[in-house]
Scaffold this motif. Sequence first.
Motif, PDB file in Angstrom:
ATOM      1  N   LYS A   1      63.128   7.419  61.973  1.00 27.86           N
ATOM      2  CA  LYS A   1      63.293   8.472  60.971  1.00 27.86           C
ATOM      3  C   LYS A   1      63.467   9.840  61.625  1.00 27.86           C
ATOM      4  CE  LYS A   1      60.727   6.226  57.217  1.00 27.86           C
ATOM      5  NZ  LYS A   1      59.517   6.292  56.367  1.00 27.86           N
ATOM      6  N   GLU A   2      62.777  10.056  62.744  1.00 27.99           N
ATOM      7  CA  GLU A   2      62.810  11.358  63.401  1.00 27.99           C
ATOM      8  C   GLU A   2      64.033  11.533  64.296  1.00 27.99           C
ATOM      9  OE1 GLU A   2      59.172  11.765  65.507  1.00 27.99           O
ATOM     10  OE2 GLU A   2      57.922  11.802  63.705  1.00 27.99           O
ATOM     11  N   ARG A   3      64.761  10.434  64.556  1.00 34.31           N
ATOM     12  CA  ARG A   3      65.922  10.538  65.432  1.00 34.31           C
ATOM     13  C   ARG A   3      66.992  11.397  64.766  1.00 34.31           C
ATOM     14  NH1 ARG A   3      68.317   5.036  67.542  1.00 34.31           N
ATOM     15  NH2 ARG A   3      66.467   5.175  68.878  1.00 34.31           N
ATOM     16  N   VAL A   4      67.368  12.456  65.460  1.00 37.49           N
ATOM     17  CA  VAL A   4      68.334  13.408  64.910  1.00 37.49           C
ATOM     18  C   VAL A   4      69.751  12.862  65.033  1.00 37.49           C
ATOM     19  CG1 VAL A   4      69.246  15.747  65.087  1.00 37.49           C
ATOM     20  CG2 VAL A   4      66.813  15.334  65.463  1.00 37.49           C
ATOM     21  N   PHE A   5      70.070  12.249  66.182  1.00 40.20           N
ATOM     22  CA  PHE A   5      71.411  11.746  66.438  1.00 40.20           C
ATOM     23  C   PHE A   5      71.368  10.252  66.769  1.00 40.20           C
ATOM     24  CE2 PHE A   5      71.457  16.202  68.100  1.00 40.20           C
ATOM     25  CZ  PHE A   5      72.228  16.747  67.085  1.00 40.20           C
ATOM     26  N   SER A   6      72.420   9.551  66.359  1.00 37.86           N
ATOM     27  CA  SER A   6      72.544   8.151  66.740  1.00 37.86           C
ATOM     28  C   SER A   6      72.918   8.061  68.224  1.00 37.86           C
ATOM     29  CB  SER A   6      73.627   7.472  65.900  1.00 37.86           C
ATOM     30  OG  SER A   6      74.911   7.993  66.226  1.00 37.86           O
ATOM     31  N   ARG A   7      72.847   6.848  68.766  1.00 37.51           N
ATOM     32  CA  ARG A   7      73.183   6.677  70.185  1.00 37.51           C
ATOM     33  C   ARG A   7      74.639   7.042  70.455  1.00 37.51           C
ATOM     34  NH1 ARG A   7      70.147   0.980  71.929  1.00 37.51           N
ATOM     35  NH2 ARG A   7      67.997   1.762  71.669  1.00 37.51           N
ATOM     36  N   TYR A   8      75.527   6.657  69.547  1.00 35.90           N
ATOM     37  CA  TYR A   8      76.942   7.001  69.764  1.00 35.90           C
ATOM     38  C   TYR A   8      77.159   8.514  69.660  1.00 35.90           C
ATOM     39  CZ  TYR A   8      81.980   7.151  69.466  1.00 35.90           C
ATOM     40  OH  TYR A   8      83.304   7.436  69.703  1.00 35.90           O
ATOM     41  N   GLN A   9      76.453   9.175  68.749  1.00 43.13           N
ATOM     42  CA  GLN A   9      76.562  10.628  68.654  1.00 43.13           C
ATOM     43  C   GLN A   9      76.068  11.300  69.920  1.00 43.13           C
ATOM     44  OE1 GLN A   9      74.407  11.252  64.930  1.00 43.13           O
ATOM     45  NE2 GLN A   9      76.311  11.855  63.920  1.00 43.13           N
TER      46      GLN A   9
ATOM     47  N   LEU B   1      77.491  14.082  74.934  1.00 39.53           N
ATOM     48  CA  LEU B   1      77.569  14.072  76.396  1.00 39.53           C
ATOM     49  C   LEU B   1      79.009  14.213  76.870  1.00 39.53           C
ATOM     50  CD1 LEU B   1      76.246  13.679  79.168  1.00 39.53           C
ATOM     51  CD2 LEU B   1      76.460  11.207  78.843  1.00 39.53           C
ATOM     52  N   ILE B   2      79.924  13.466  76.244  1.00 39.55           N
ATOM     53  CA  ILE B   2      81.331  13.521  76.646  1.00 39.55           C
ATOM     54  C   ILE B   2      81.919  14.905  76.384  1.00 39.55           C
ATOM     55  CG2 ILE B   2      83.642  12.716  76.001  1.00 39.55           C
ATOM     56  CD1 ILE B   2      82.179  10.883  77.917  1.00 39.55           C
ATOM     57  N   VAL B   3      81.666  15.449  75.194  1.00 44.97           N
ATOM     58  CA  VAL B   3      82.177  16.786  74.867  1.00 44.97           C
ATOM     59  C   VAL B   3      81.595  17.816  75.826  1.00 44.97           C
ATOM     60  CG1 VAL B   3      82.194  18.597  73.114  1.00 44.97           C
ATOM     61  CG2 VAL B   3      82.625  16.240  72.447  1.00 44.97           C
ATOM     62  N   SER B   4      80.319  17.659  76.182  1.00 42.60           N
ATOM     63  CA  SER B   4      79.682  18.593  77.121  1.00 42.60           C
ATOM     64  C   SER B   4      80.315  18.489  78.504  1.00 42.60           C
ATOM     65  CB  SER B   4      78.181  18.301  77.209  1.00 42.60           C
ATOM     66  OG  SER B   4      77.553  18.482  75.958  1.00 42.60           O
ATOM     67  N   LEU B   5      80.618  17.261  78.951  1.00 42.12           N
ATOM     68  CA  LEU B   5      81.265  17.089  80.251  1.00 42.12           C
ATOM     69  C   LEU B   5      82.666  17.693  80.247  1.00 42.12           C
ATOM     70  CD1 LEU B   5      80.180  13.440  81.174  1.00 42.12           C
ATOM     71  CD2 LEU B   5      79.466  15.551  82.309  1.00 42.12           C
ATOM     72  N   LEU B   6      83.374  17.520  79.140  1.00 39.14           N
ATOM     73  CA  LEU B   6      84.694  18.135  79.014  1.00 39.14           C
ATOM     74  C   LEU B   6      84.591  19.657  79.083  1.00 39.14           C
ATOM     75  CD1 LEU B   6      86.195  15.918  76.183  1.00 39.14           C
ATOM     76  CD2 LEU B   6      87.140  16.158  78.461  1.00 39.14           C
ATOM     77  N   GLN B   7      83.625  20.192  78.330  1.00 38.16           N
ATOM     78  CA  GLN B   7      83.417  21.632  78.359  1.00 38.16           C
ATOM     79  C   GLN B   7      83.043  22.107  79.753  1.00 38.16           C
ATOM     80  OE1 GLN B   7      85.011  22.489  75.563  1.00 38.16           O
ATOM     81  NE2 GLN B   7      83.467  24.048  75.158  1.00 38.16           N
ATOM     82  N   PHE B   8      82.246  21.293  80.447  1.00 33.97           N
ATOM     83  CA  PHE B   8      81.835  21.646  81.799  1.00 33.97           C
ATOM     84  C   PHE B   8      83.043  21.828  82.714  1.00 33.97           C
ATOM     85  CE2 PHE B   8      80.953  20.047  86.115  1.00 33.97           C
ATOM     86  CZ  PHE B   8      80.050  21.012  86.536  1.00 33.97           C
TER      87      PHE B   8
END
Length: 346
Positions: A7-15, A20-27
């Motif tokens: 219930k407390e999980r904000v994001f799913s594993r795929y999210q 992570l992928i978007v962050s690596l791209l931004q990096f």
Amino acid sequence: MNKDMIKERVFSRYQVFVILIVSLLQFTVILDFIVMAPLGAQLIRILKITPSQFGWVVSAYAFSAGIAGILAAGFADRFDRKKMLLFFYAGFVGGTLLCGIAPGYHFLLAARVVTGLFGGVLFSINMAIVADLFPLEKRGRVMGFVQMAFAVSQVAGIPMGLFLAGKYGWHMPFLMIAGFGIPVGVVIFQWMKPIDMHLKERAAQRPLVHLMNTASQMRYVRAFVATALLSTGGFLMMPYSSAFLVHNVGVDEKVLPIVFVVAGFVGLFTGPLIGKFSDRIGKFRMFVAGSVLASLLVPIMTHLSITPLWEVLILNTAMYTAVFSRMIPSQAMISGVPDAKDRGRS
């Protein structure tokens, strides 16, 4: 216990994977752009160019990115976002590789144009993906994590780039970025799912008509102007920061990486916190607070003369915190402006 954790999980594993992928791209995109700042003093000296010519190297990326953004706006929403992402990321990595083999100033200038043509569109695609996959009430936290890419580039990327530049020459940082970008592209190709929900809502219009309809809507125009002003304000000082710190403030070129590392290390913690508070207290309130802080710090930073290192570290870190406090909530707010069928072109 497990039910409570779910219930407390904000994001799913795929999210989490997408973040992570978007962050690596931004990096990679951010590092490619901001590495020019600490390399500025070295490039001016080695290539025997003037500060004005160095300014053209930096501006070439920005100008070509702006042109590419306008050209891509008409057809960006007509394709699966994953395919768009892979196409432009491949072009970006190729342009960065050209920078890494540039024999001189004019080749480097042309390579920056190529890199900007592809890299400038990547940010829009990334933001469209975030808007497609995450509800508005969670985007502040998502943007906070994505903006950590900026901090990581400061903590790890820039010092490593400066070290490699000092040991192997100024080409090496660009080769490092291109080498890092290739496996990231492979991961996207292999494991990212197609993102094509917007195609169901896309209007069957020709690209030029599509673009004109977008430009005729005032809420989009306001978002475009806000984005342009934010980008200009956020990066106006950055390209010349290393030259300014070395020649005006008295920071030794060997000590320069410390200035970026400290600001980036603090950003690793402040970025997610700013994103969390943006969702909690309101994105606009956080943006106003960051803008007020930046307005106070800019005159102080730009009027520094010879200054002790500890004072430079405090002021520079506070300046980057102010920038984060503006960019994170503003990106979250702007991502809520376009409809799903228009996010790629916006």
